[in-house]
Design a protein around this motif. Structure first.
Motif, PDB file in Angstrom:
ATOM      1  N   MET A 106       0.766  -1.107   0.124  1.00 53.90           N
ATOM      2  CA  MET A 106       0.074  -0.072  -0.001  1.00 53.90           C
ATOM      3  C   MET A 106       0.943   1.216   0.141  1.00 53.90           C
ATOM      4  O   MET A 106       1.830   1.306   0.565  1.00 53.90           O
ATOM      5  N   THR A 107       0.632   2.232  -0.751  1.00 54.19           N
ATOM      6  CA  THR A 107       1.383   3.365  -0.845  1.00 54.19           C
ATOM      7  C   THR A 107       0.687   4.752  -0.142  1.00 54.19           C
ATOM      8  O   THR A 107       1.282   5.694  -0.685  1.00 54.19           O
ATOM      9  N   GLU A 164      -1.501 -10.243   8.695  1.00 51.64           N
ATOM     10  CA  GLU A 164      -0.028  -9.945   8.064  1.00 51.64           C
ATOM     11  C   GLU A 164       0.974  -9.399   9.061  1.00 51.64           C
ATOM     12  O   GLU A 164       1.800 -10.058   9.240  1.00 51.64           O
ATOM     13  N   CYS A 165       0.511  -8.803  10.045  1.00 53.59           N
ATOM     14  CA  CYS A 165       1.295  -8.458  11.261  1.00 53.59           C
ATOM     15  C   CYS A 165       1.768  -9.781  12.095  1.00 53.59           C
ATOM     16  O   CYS A 165       2.923  -9.495  12.479  1.00 53.59           O
ATOM     17  N   TRP A 166       0.831 -10.473  12.521  1.00 44.41           N
ATOM     18  CA  TRP A 166       1.158 -11.407  13.328  1.00 44.41           C
ATOM     19  C   TRP A 166       2.200 -12.232  12.521  1.00 44.41           C
ATOM     20  O   TRP A 166       3.325 -12.706  13.116  1.00 44.41           O
ATOM     21  N   ARG A 167       2.011 -12.541  11.304  1.00 44.16           N
ATOM     22  CA  ARG A 167       3.220 -13.716  10.546  1.00 44.16           C
ATOM     23  C   ARG A 167       4.489 -12.677  10.442  1.00 44.16           C
ATOM     24  O   ARG A 167       5.548 -13.304  10.549  1.00 44.16           O
ATOM     25  N   PRO A 201      -7.390   5.904   1.898  1.00 38.59           N
ATOM     26  CA  PRO A 201      -8.435   5.884   0.870  1.00 38.59           C
ATOM     27  C   PRO A 201      -8.629   4.448   0.266  1.00 38.59           C
ATOM     28  O   PRO A 201      -9.718   3.980   0.034  1.00 38.59           O
ATOM     29  N   GLU A 202      -7.488   3.529   0.428  1.00 45.24           N
ATOM     30  CA  GLU A 202      -7.628   2.032  -0.068  1.00 45.24           C
ATOM     31  C   GLU A 202      -8.234   1.067   0.895  1.00 45.24           C
ATOM     32  O   GLU A 202      -8.155   0.001   0.646  1.00 45.24           O
ATOM     33  N   GLY A 203      -8.304   1.786   2.234  1.00 41.50           N
ATOM     34  CA  GLY A 203      -8.710   0.808   3.062  1.00 41.50           C
ATOM     35  C   GLY A 203      -8.174   0.921   4.357  1.00 41.50           C
ATOM     36  O   GLY A 203      -7.113   1.630   4.586  1.00 41.50           O
ATOM     37  N   VAL A 204      -8.305  -0.143   5.497  1.00 42.03           N
ATOM     38  CA  VAL A 204      -7.638  -0.225   6.722  1.00 42.03           C
ATOM     39  C   VAL A 204      -6.201  -0.387   6.669  1.00 42.03           C
ATOM     40  O   VAL A 204      -5.813  -1.561   5.970  1.00 42.03           O
ATOM     41  N   VAL A 205      -5.410   0.656   7.139  1.00 38.72           N
ATOM     42  CA  VAL A 205      -3.945   0.110   7.328  1.00 38.72           C
ATOM     43  C   VAL A 205      -3.284  -0.018   8.487  1.00 38.72           C
ATOM     44  O   VAL A 205      -2.402  -0.405   9.075  1.00 38.72           O
ATOM     45  N   GLY A 206      -4.304   0.206   9.570  1.00 39.35           N
ATOM     46  CA  GLY A 206      -3.862  -0.097  10.979  1.00 39.35           C
ATOM     47  C   GLY A 206      -4.930  -0.189  11.958  1.00 39.35           C
ATOM     48  O   GLY A 206      -5.982   0.202  11.755  1.00 39.35           O
ATOM     49  N   PHE A 207      -4.902  -0.579  13.270  1.00 37.75           N
ATOM     50  CA  PHE A 207      -5.937  -0.632  14.177  1.00 37.75           C
ATOM     51  C   PHE A 207      -5.524  -0.911  15.631  1.00 37.75           C
ATOM     52  O   PHE A 207      -4.300  -1.137  15.646  1.00 37.75           O
ATOM     53  N   ALA A 208      -6.390  -0.447  16.575  1.00 39.93           N
ATOM     54  CA  ALA A 208      -5.842  -0.777  17.919  1.00 39.93           C
ATOM     55  C   ALA A 208      -7.139  -0.750  18.790  1.00 39.93           C
ATOM     56  O   ALA A 208      -8.314  -0.254  18.417  1.00 39.93           O
ATOM     57  N   SER A 245       3.967  -2.074   5.374  1.00 38.06           N
ATOM     58  CA  SER A 245       4.283  -1.101   4.337  1.00 38.06           C
ATOM     59  C   SER A 245       4.413   0.175   4.801  1.00 38.06           C
ATOM     60  O   SER A 245       5.048   1.034   4.061  1.00 38.06           O
ATOM     61  N   LEU A 246       3.724   0.709   5.936  1.00 44.08           N
ATOM     62  CA  LEU A 246       3.393   1.781   6.353  1.00 44.08           C
ATOM     63  C   LEU A 246       4.231   2.337   7.809  1.00 44.08           C
ATOM     64  O   LEU A 246       3.717   3.133   8.209  1.00 44.08           O
ATOM     65  N   HIS A 247       5.123   1.313   8.138  1.00 40.60           N
ATOM     66  CA  HIS A 247       5.797   1.506   9.436  1.00 40.60           C
ATOM     67  C   HIS A 247       6.577   2.607   8.970  1.00 40.60           C
ATOM     68  O   HIS A 247       7.250   3.055   8.017  1.00 40.60           O
ATOM     69  N   GLY A 248       6.814   3.486  10.516  1.00 40.63           N
ATOM     70  CA  GLY A 248       7.554   4.496  10.598  1.00 40.63           C
ATOM     71  C   GLY A 248       7.108   5.852   9.869  1.00 40.63           C
ATOM     72  O   GLY A 248       7.758   6.730   9.627  1.00 40.63           O
ATOM     73  N   ARG A 249       5.898   5.868   9.562  1.00 40.77           N
ATOM     74  CA  ARG A 249       5.196   7.213   9.266  1.00 40.77           C
ATOM     75  C   ARG A 249       4.299   7.707  10.221  1.00 40.77           C
ATOM     76  O   ARG A 249       3.614   8.521   9.803  1.00 40.77           O
ATOM     77  N   GLY A 250       4.430   7.629  11.409  1.00 40.69           N
ATOM     78  CA  GLY A 250       3.587   8.001  12.500  1.00 40.69           C
ATOM     79  C   GLY A 250       2.329   7.329  12.578  1.00 40.69           C
ATOM     80  O   GLY A 250       1.577   8.001  13.711  1.00 40.69           O
ATOM     81  N   LEU A 251       1.876   6.277  12.211  1.00 36.72           N
ATOM     82  CA  LEU A 251       0.437   5.969  12.419  1.00 36.72           C
ATOM     83  C   LEU A 251       0.396   5.188  13.455  1.00 36.72           C
ATOM     84  O   LEU A 251      -0.660   5.373  14.266  1.00 36.72           O
ATOM     85  N   GLY A 252       1.462   4.664  14.115  1.00 35.57           N
ATOM     86  CA  GLY A 252       1.607   3.904  15.449  1.00 35.57           C
ATOM     87  C   GLY A 252       1.266   4.783  16.534  1.00 35.57           C
ATOM     88  O   GLY A 252       0.356   4.710  17.457  1.00 35.57           O
ATOM     89  N   ARG A 253       1.922   6.019  16.341  1.00 33.99           N
ATOM     90  CA  ARG A 253       1.981   7.017  17.600  1.00 33.99           C
ATOM     91  C   ARG A 253       0.397   7.824  17.346  1.00 33.99           C
ATOM     92  O   ARG A 253      -0.077   7.958  18.379  1.00 33.99           O
TER      93      ARG A 253
END
Ligand SMILES: CC(C)(COP(=O)(O)OP(=O)(O)OC[C@H]1O[C@@H](n2cnc3c(N)ncnc32)[C@H](O)[C@@H]1OP(=O)(O)O)[C@@H](O)C(=O)NCCC(=O)NCCS
Length: 178
Positions: free
Chosen positions: A1-2, A27-30, A73-80, A104-112
């Motif tokens: 995802m971009t 995906e994350c678990w694997r 826009p293309e869908g869910v990329v994270g959750f908590a 693919s989106l690690h390190g872009r501030g989404l976790g924070r």
């Protein structure tokens, strides 16, 4: 995802997000837990199966806590998800039960951003502090440390037929989190 992370909205999960949550979780678990928990568990965790589970959680309202998604826009990329602390060892504290961002989106501030949403929600629900349990060996512990989490507890258990060690990171004052 971009997706550019600024195009990602963090909001409460809806029923139609279950499929995306199941995909991101599998995906994350694997990617994260290979070598830490048995392969057989990872093989069983399919996007379809997890989507079914999360659909039931979202429908039930509180079974898995309050669930938020990071939605591009293309869908869910994270959750908590979050709710009251579950062990009873930290009375009055909240807990973040899950936190996952598509690799693919690690390190872009989404976790924070997801963590901030969780802490904001927990504060509004009357929890001044919160903790997160993380499997030992998961580099996410350094993420929690870098965001001010303090190691407050460790526990060992047997799950899936293997020994599992986890550490709890706590934020004692959620109002200080930025
Ligand atoms: C842990 C996770 C949620 C972090 O999300 P992320 O979107 O990559 O993190 P962010 O981009 O918001 O990072 C915020 C800060 O933490 C730092 N950080 C992120 N991951 C880190 C790591 N593994 N070690 C050290 N610092 C880290 C970033 O550099 C950033 O610092 P900065 O603001 O000074 O630049 C994500 O890596 C993930 O989903 N991992 C797999 C699933 C998982 O293990 N979840 C936790 C289960 S307990």
């Amino acid at each position: 995802m971009t997706a550019a992370s600024e195009a990602v909205a963090v909001r409460r999960a809806r029923l139609e997000d279950a499929e995306g949550i199941g995909r991101v979780q599998s995906e994350c678990w694997r990617a994260t837990y290979a070598g830490l928990i048995p392969d057989s568990v990872l093989v069983r965790m399919t996007p379809k199966r997890q989507a079914r589970l999360w659909r039931s959680y979202i429908r039930s309202g509180d079974l898995a806590g309050i669930i938020y998604v990071a939605c591009a826009p293309e869908g869910v990329v994270g959750f908590a998800s979050c709710g009251p602390e579950q062990t009873g060892r930290f009375p009055g504290s909240g807990e973040v039960y899950t936190l996952y961002v598509a690799e693919s989106l690690h390190g872009r501030g989404l976790g924070r951003r997801l963590l901030r949403a969780m802490f904001g929600r927990l504060r509004r629900d009357g929890f001044p502090s919160a903790l997160i349990w993380v499997l030992d060996g998961n580099p996410a512990r350094y993420f929690y440390e870098s965001l001010g989490g303090v190691l407050v507890a460790q526990r060992s258990s047997e799950q899936w037929g293997v020994a599992i060690s986890e550490s709890a990171y706590m934020w004692r004052s959620l109002s200080d989190f930025r």
